[in-house]
Scaffold this motif. Structure first.
Motif, PDB file in Angstrom:
ATOM      1  N   LEU A 122       3.871   4.308   8.996  1.00 22.96           N
ATOM      2  CA  LEU A 122       4.706   3.568   8.049  1.00 22.96           C
ATOM      3  C   LEU A 122       4.110   3.605   6.648  1.00 22.96           C
ATOM      4  O   LEU A 122       4.836   3.686   5.651  1.00 22.96           O
ATOM      5  N   PHE A 123       2.775   3.539   6.564  1.00 18.65           N
ATOM      6  CA  PHE A 123       2.121   3.680   5.261  1.00 18.65           C
ATOM      7  C   PHE A 123       2.324   5.081   4.704  1.00 18.65           C
ATOM      8  O   PHE A 123       2.679   5.263   3.526  1.00 18.65           O
ATOM      9  N   LEU A 179       0.826  -1.213   0.000  1.00 17.60           N
ATOM     10  CA  LEU A 179       0.000   0.000   0.000  1.00 17.60           C
ATOM     11  C   LEU A 179       0.859   1.261   0.000  1.00 17.60           C
ATOM     12  O   LEU A 179       0.487   2.268  -0.606  1.00 17.60           O
ATOM     13  N   ALA A 180       2.011   1.207   0.676  1.00 18.34           N
ATOM     14  CA  ALA A 180       2.895   2.369   0.705  1.00 18.34           C
ATOM     15  C   ALA A 180       3.458   2.669  -0.685  1.00 18.34           C
ATOM     16  O   ALA A 180       3.537   3.833  -1.103  1.00 18.34           O
ATOM     17  N   VAL A 181       3.835   1.632  -1.416  1.00 18.35           N
ATOM     18  CA  VAL A 181       4.315   1.844  -2.790  1.00 18.35           C
ATOM     19  C   VAL A 181       3.196   2.404  -3.657  1.00 18.35           C
ATOM     20  O   VAL A 181       3.417   3.318  -4.472  1.00 18.35           O
ATOM     21  N   ALA A 182       1.971   1.895  -3.472  1.00 15.31           N
ATOM     22  CA  ALA A 182       0.837   2.424  -4.227  1.00 15.31           C
ATOM     23  C   ALA A 182       0.607   3.888  -3.900  1.00 15.31           C
ATOM     24  O   ALA A 182       0.341   4.707  -4.796  1.00 15.31           O
ATOM     25  N   TYR A 183       0.732   4.253  -2.623  1.00 14.14           N
ATOM     26  CA  TYR A 183       0.539   5.654  -2.220  1.00 14.14           C
ATOM     27  C   TYR A 183       1.670   6.533  -2.746  1.00 14.14           C
ATOM     28  O   TYR A 183       1.446   7.690  -3.123  1.00 14.14           O
ATOM     29  N   ALA A 194      10.828  12.494  10.539  1.00 15.34           N
ATOM     30  CA  ALA A 194      10.008  13.046  11.617  1.00 15.34           C
ATOM     31  C   ALA A 194       8.667  12.331  11.713  1.00 15.34           C
ATOM     32  O   ALA A 194       8.146  12.098  12.816  1.00 15.34           O
ATOM     33  N   LEU A 195       8.085  11.989  10.577  1.00 13.00           N
ATOM     34  CA  LEU A 195       6.792  11.302  10.553  1.00 13.00           C
ATOM     35  C   LEU A 195       6.848   9.986  11.330  1.00 13.00           C
ATOM     36  O   LEU A 195       5.960   9.690  12.141  1.00 13.00           O
ATOM     37  N   VAL A 196       7.884   9.196  11.108  1.00  8.89           N
ATOM     38  CA  VAL A 196       8.008   7.900  11.781  1.00  8.89           C
ATOM     39  C   VAL A 196       8.213   8.090  13.280  1.00  8.89           C
ATOM     40  O   VAL A 196       7.547   7.445  14.112  1.00  8.89           O
ATOM     41  N   PHE A 230       0.240  14.221  10.052  1.00  2.36           N
ATOM     42  CA  PHE A 230      -0.698  13.446   9.233  1.00  2.36           C
ATOM     43  C   PHE A 230      -1.098  12.096   9.823  1.00  2.36           C
ATOM     44  O   PHE A 230      -2.294  11.800   9.937  1.00  2.36           O
ATOM     45  N   PRO A 231      -0.170  11.192  10.169  1.00  2.00           N
ATOM     46  CA  PRO A 231      -0.618   9.870  10.633  1.00  2.00           C
ATOM     47  C   PRO A 231      -1.409   9.927  11.930  1.00  2.00           C
ATOM     48  O   PRO A 231      -2.353   9.145  12.114  1.00  2.00           O
ATOM     49  N   VAL A 232      -1.060  10.846  12.827  1.00  6.62           N
ATOM     50  CA  VAL A 232      -1.808  10.958  14.079  1.00  6.62           C
ATOM     51  C   VAL A 232      -3.211  11.506  13.792  1.00  6.62           C
ATOM     52  O   VAL A 232      -4.199  11.054  14.375  1.00  6.62           O
ATOM     53  N   PHE A 233      -3.295  12.460  12.883  1.00  2.03           N
ATOM     54  CA  PHE A 233      -4.610  13.008  12.521  1.00  2.03           C
ATOM     55  C   PHE A 233      -5.554  11.905  12.059  1.00  2.03           C
ATOM     56  O   PHE A 233      -6.725  11.870  12.444  1.00  2.03           O
ATOM     57  N   TRP A 234      -5.060  10.977  11.254  1.00  2.14           N
ATOM     58  CA  TRP A 234      -5.945   9.968  10.672  1.00  2.14           C
ATOM     59  C   TRP A 234      -6.350   8.883  11.663  1.00  2.14           C
ATOM     60  O   TRP A 234      -7.185   8.022  11.337  1.00  2.14           O
ATOM     61  N   TYR A 235      -5.827   8.943  12.881  1.00  4.95           N
ATOM     62  CA  TYR A 235      -6.349   8.076  13.940  1.00  4.95           C
ATOM     63  C   TYR A 235      -7.713   8.577  14.426  1.00  4.95           C
ATOM     64  O   TYR A 235      -8.568   7.773  14.824  1.00  4.95           O
TER      65      TYR A 235
END
Length: 457
Positions: A152-153, A29-33, A307-309, A363-368
């Motif tokens: 990670l995604f 999915l990460a490669v697709a994104y 930073a995201l990770v 971003f990743p925290v927001f989508w929780y």
């Protein structure tokens, strides 16, 4: 073994199951994104030579960039509901193949009008991919690990720019004349083909729900199915399950506003950073080739990926969400306009790197947050609405930033607007933060476990 009454698994085995699922789904999915974001933003690198060939002003370029989101906005919610109805495997494959074909077609536009049409069609084809994946991940990963795995995604987001910038720059500069085409046309052609190939692979590779995963053992399937069903039940008890309920909940619209601010910063940075770096020639009397400029553009995105990770792992470790979105958003809001007042390219890029850290860490925290009160069809529609409002920023940010650049001859005014919009989104989130209470992690109570969302047999 009865999937509704699974044998309890030891904690170490549960962690192994989550790891197995993550290794199966997240890289694909990460490669697709990565391809998804590259195909929508590579116009930023094409702009360095394409605008001259097609006779585009900065305003017209901003319009072309933003028109992608017109088609995207109108088809986002229907597409996500279709994914919920028909299953992720079929729908994600369909999305990827169609957007890849349209991306290839943009290589052959011959006027501003055909470019505009191509960008609208790209948005229509791509609509539903990102919110669909966000929904899909809530079917597979328990809440306790979801933010770090979303992180990670979503690392594909900055990595697509960090790798895409030099890749696109190299294609434009060194493959100019390949197939008898201008370098920017070759770029669209080459970068669209992998999307079609991966979309075909998705049809055979993805699995809709845990209970269908033949690559898990029966015990692993039963445990994961019951765990996710219990979490969905817990969310339904304190949240929403229907489309109508999700659209009437103010929290959906608050998240949409916050995501508009995050998206505004992201798209302004993505679509105009190459232009800003190109402007160093006039501001600081520097000379960079197309490829060198692309390497410089990649720096903030690479730092943002790290930073995201780190930030998403910290959020899962502490269990705190609201400040983990608001603080990096405030950092980005403050630093983005300051960058244009630096007195050297190195100073400007250092500040822009802080902006990238802020944007990507949030971003990743927001989508929780949507998954704390939405499940089933409500999650499909609510997540799509939130993402649609962020997509609206995808039209507003490049168009308004380009218009202000043409009007004032400098990027400063446009970046001040970016800072104000992001600041407002952070304040709104803090003001409403108490309304986003994370649901307690549900233990899988087998006797009460409800089935996973409906799928096609």
């Amino acid at each position: 073994m009865d999937s509704e009454n699974p044998r309890p698994l030891p904690g170490a085995v549960q962690a192994r199951v989550v790891r197995k699922v993550a290794l199966r789904l997240i890289p694909f999915l990460a490669v697709a994104y990565l391809l998804n974001y590259l195909d929508r933003t590579n116009i930023a690198f094409a702009n360095l030579t394409m605008s001259k060939d097609l006779g585009l002003s900065e305003t017209a370029y901003g319009l072309a960039s933003g028109l992608f989101f017109v088609g995207y906005v109108f088809f986002e919610v229907p597409s996500n509901l279709a994914l919920h109805r028909f299953g992720a495997r079929r729908w994600i494959a369909r999305i990827m193949v169609t957007w890849g074909l349209v991306a290839i077609g943009i290589a052959f536009v011959n006027s501003p009008t055909t470019l505009y049409i191509g960008r609208i069609l790209l948005g229509v084809a791509e609509a539903g991919f990102f919110p669909g994946v966000m929904l899909y991940l809530t079917w597979w990963f328990p809440r306790t690990v979801r933010v770090r795995l979303i992180g990670l995604f979503m690392i594909a987001l900055p990595v697509s720019s960090a790798l895409g910038a030099p890749l696109s720059g190299a294609i434009i500069e060194y493959l100019h004349g390949f197939f008898g085409l201008a370098g920017w046309r070759v770029m669209f052609l080459i970068e669209g083909v992998p999307t079609v190939a991966l979309g075909i692979a998705a049809w055979f590779y993805l699995t809709d729900y845990p209970r269908q995963a033949q690559w898990l053992t029966p015990g692993e399937r039963a445990w994961l199915h019951a765990t996710m069903a219990a979490e969905q039940r817990a969310t339904a008890e304190g949240g929403h399950t229907s489309v109508r309920q999700s659209l009437r909940d103010a929290r959906v619209w608050v998240l949409g506003f916050v995501y508009f601010g995050l998206g505004y910063g992201l798209f302004a940075l993505s679509f105009f950073l190459p232009t800003i770096v190109a402007g160093f020639a006039e501001s600081f009397h520097t000379e960079f080739s197309t490829f060198q400029s692309a390497l410089i553009v990649a720096i903030p995105f690479a730092i943002g990926a790290i930073a995201l990770v780190i930030w998403s792992r910290r959020s899962d470790r502490t269990g705190e969400r609201i400040w983990h979105v608001a603080l990096p958003t405030l950092l980005a809001a403050i630093t983005v306009p300051v960058a244009m007042y630096m007195r050297s390219p190195a100073g400007a890029m250092a500040v822009i790197s802080l902006t990238a850290i802020g944007i990507y860490a949030a971003f990743p925290v927001f989508w929780y947050l949507p998954s704390t009160f939405l499940t089933g069809p409500a999650a499909a529609s609510g997540i799509a609405v939130v993402n649609t409002m962020g997509a609206a920023a995808g039209f507003a940010a490049p168009y308004l930033t380009g218009w202000l650049l043409d009007l004032t001859g400098t990027s400063k005014a446009g970046l001040w607007v970016v800072g104000v919009v992001m600041f407002a989104s952070a304040i709104v989130l803090l003001a409403f933060g108490r309304r986003f209470r994370a649901q307690p992690t549900a233990e899988a109570r087998p006797a009460e476990a409800s089935p996973t969302p409906r799928t096609v047999p």
